[in-house]
Write a protein that holds these residues in place. Structure first.
Motif, PDB file in Angstrom:
ATOM      1  N   ALA A   1      -8.456  -0.215   0.684  1.00  0.00           N
ATOM      2  CA  ALA A   1      -7.265   0.392   0.541  1.00  0.00           C
ATOM      3  C   ALA A   1      -7.301   1.407  -0.528  1.00  0.00           C
ATOM      4  O   ALA A   1      -7.504   1.223  -1.466  1.00  0.00           O
TER       5      ALA A   1
ATOM      6  N   ASN B   1      -8.316  -1.891   9.102  1.00  0.00           N
ATOM      7  CA  ASN B   1      -9.653  -1.112   8.873  1.00  0.00           C
ATOM      8  C   ASN B   1      -9.377  -0.434   7.512  1.00  0.00           C
ATOM      9  O   ASN B   1      -8.554  -0.193   6.895  1.00  0.00           O
ATOM     10  N   ASP B   2     -10.650  -0.135   7.181  1.00  0.00           N
ATOM     11  CA  ASP B   2     -11.050   0.484   5.817  1.00  0.00           C
ATOM     12  C   ASP B   2     -10.226   1.849   5.727  1.00  0.00           C
ATOM     13  O   ASP B   2     -10.113   2.888   6.719  1.00  0.00           O
ATOM     14  N   SER B   3      -9.417   1.772   4.539  1.00  0.00           N
ATOM     15  CA  SER B   3      -8.621   3.216   4.288  1.00  0.00           C
ATOM     16  C   SER B   3      -9.374   3.976   3.345  1.00  0.00           C
ATOM     17  O   SER B   3      -9.253   3.680   2.049  1.00  0.00           O
TER      18      SER B   3
ATOM     19  N   ARG C   1       1.092   3.923  -2.757  1.00  0.00           N
ATOM     20  CA  ARG C   1       0.749   5.498  -2.347  1.00  0.00           C
ATOM     21  C   ARG C   1       1.655   6.353  -2.613  1.00  0.00           C
ATOM     22  O   ARG C   1       1.520   7.361  -3.300  1.00  0.00           O
TER      23      ARG C   1
ATOM     24  N   TYR D   1       0.570  -1.169   0.087  1.00  0.00           N
ATOM     25  CA  TYR D   1       0.070  -0.106  -0.101  1.00  0.00           C
ATOM     26  C   TYR D   1       0.823   1.258   0.114  1.00  0.00           C
ATOM     27  O   TYR D   1       0.742   2.160  -0.878  1.00  0.00           O
TER      28      TYR D   1
ATOM     29  N   HIS E   1     -10.773  11.002   3.661  1.00  0.00           N
ATOM     30  CA  HIS E   1     -11.260  11.666   4.955  1.00  0.00           C
ATOM     31  C   HIS E   1     -12.423  12.652   4.522  1.00  0.00           C
ATOM     32  O   HIS E   1     -12.188  13.164   3.452  1.00  0.00           O
TER      33      HIS E   1
ATOM     34  N   LEU F   1      -3.814   9.209   3.804  1.00  0.00           N
ATOM     35  CA  LEU F   1      -4.610   8.176   4.106  1.00  0.00           C
ATOM     36  C   LEU F   1      -3.514   7.031   4.543  1.00  0.00           C
ATOM     37  O   LEU F   1      -2.672   6.575   3.862  1.00  0.00           O
ATOM     38  N   GLU F   2      -3.670   6.557   5.779  1.00  0.00           N
ATOM     39  CA  GLU F   2      -3.026   5.419   6.488  1.00  0.00           C
ATOM     40  C   GLU F   2      -3.899   3.898   6.159  1.00  0.00           C
ATOM     41  O   GLU F   2      -4.854   4.202   6.081  1.00  0.00           O
ATOM     42  N   PHE F   3      -3.112   3.123   6.386  1.00  0.00           N
ATOM     43  CA  PHE F   3      -3.562   1.737   6.208  1.00  0.00           C
ATOM     44  C   PHE F   3      -2.841   0.636   7.201  1.00  0.00           C
ATOM     45  O   PHE F   3      -1.657   0.823   7.186  1.00  0.00           O
ATOM     46  N   ASP F   4      -3.723   0.065   7.877  1.00  0.00           N
ATOM     47  CA  ASP F   4      -3.134  -0.854   8.936  1.00  0.00           C
ATOM     48  C   ASP F   4      -3.565  -2.292   8.738  1.00  0.00           C
ATOM     49  O   ASP F   4      -3.133  -3.130   9.609  1.00  0.00           O
TER      50      ASP F   4
END
Length: 223
Positions: A134, A157-159, A44, A40, A162, A151-154
């Motif tokens: 993502a 959780n949905d990224s 990105r 990701y 905002h 936008l962060e992605f872990d």
């Protein structure tokens, strides 16, 4: 999930350049979530968001083409991330929605005659028995210049975009969901662009490119 692991015409995850890119990004990692996170951020930030230069052709929208170019817009970057996920063995698909975009430029708004982006694209990974969104569209440098949160992605959780920027101003609004696809629905997007942006004549000619002079990162602002 078998279909979400297979290469397609656009998500050409079997391409040698895509495979080499993935190997370089994930290194020795064997955990799917960790791999997805690494991929990701590589897409990105390693590929600038550039809606000023779009080659909306069967060749131009391939993941391997985006990889070679080093830039793309939301749809083409999502295709690249989907190919990267499949290349490493993570079930991956594409999602689309119409969004009202508050990150744009005067040049682009004048050309589009709208602040609604039809068929905005993002990627979905299947991780830990669920689909996770993502959105690799906006690179960090662009976000910093436009004063919006990257936008962060872990991997859990949905990224997604905002709703507000760093100053509390409206940033992005999701209007219409188009669902999920195992490959890029090129013809559907083509028809939507032709209906919503008839002034973009260059997008609808074989082998033609849509170009705006300048760099989007320099012109972009959240408003």
């Amino acid at each position: 999930m078998k279909i979400n692991l297979q290469p397609t015409n656009f998500i050409d995850s079997e391409n040698s350049a895509v495979i080499n890119f993935v190997k370089e990004v994930i290194g020795n990692s064997t955990d799917p979530k960790e791999q997805a996170i690494k991929l990701y951020y590589a897409v990105r930030d390693g590929f600038r968001y550039d809606p000023y230069h779009i080659q909306f052709t069967p060749k131009g929208m391939k993941a391997s083409t985006v990889l070679a170019q080093g830039y793309g817009y939301c749809v083409s970057k999502a295709v690249l991330l989907a190919a990267a996920g499949r290349a490493v063995g993570i079930p991956t698909r594409l999602g689309f929605a119409d969004v009202k975009n508050h990150l744009s430029s005067e040049k682009l708004k004048k050309m589009m005659q709208s602040d609604i982006f039809s068929w905005h694209g993002y990627t979905e990974f299947y991780l830990n028995n669920k689909w996770v969104k993502a959105t690799p569209a906006f690179n960090k440098l662009l976000c910093d210049k436009a004063s919006i949160k990257p936008l962060e992605f872990d991997g859990m959780n949905d990224s997604v975009f905002h709703e507000f920027d760093r100053s509390g101003n409206k940033h992005m609004e999701y209007l219409t969901e188009h669902g999920y696809f195992d490959d890029l629905p090129f013809q559907k997007i083509y028809e939507a662009y032709k209906k919503d942006y008839p002034m973009f004549t260059a997008l609808f000619e074989p082998e033609a490119e849509f170009n705006i002079d300048g760099q989007f990162e320099d012109d972009a602002s959240a408003n």
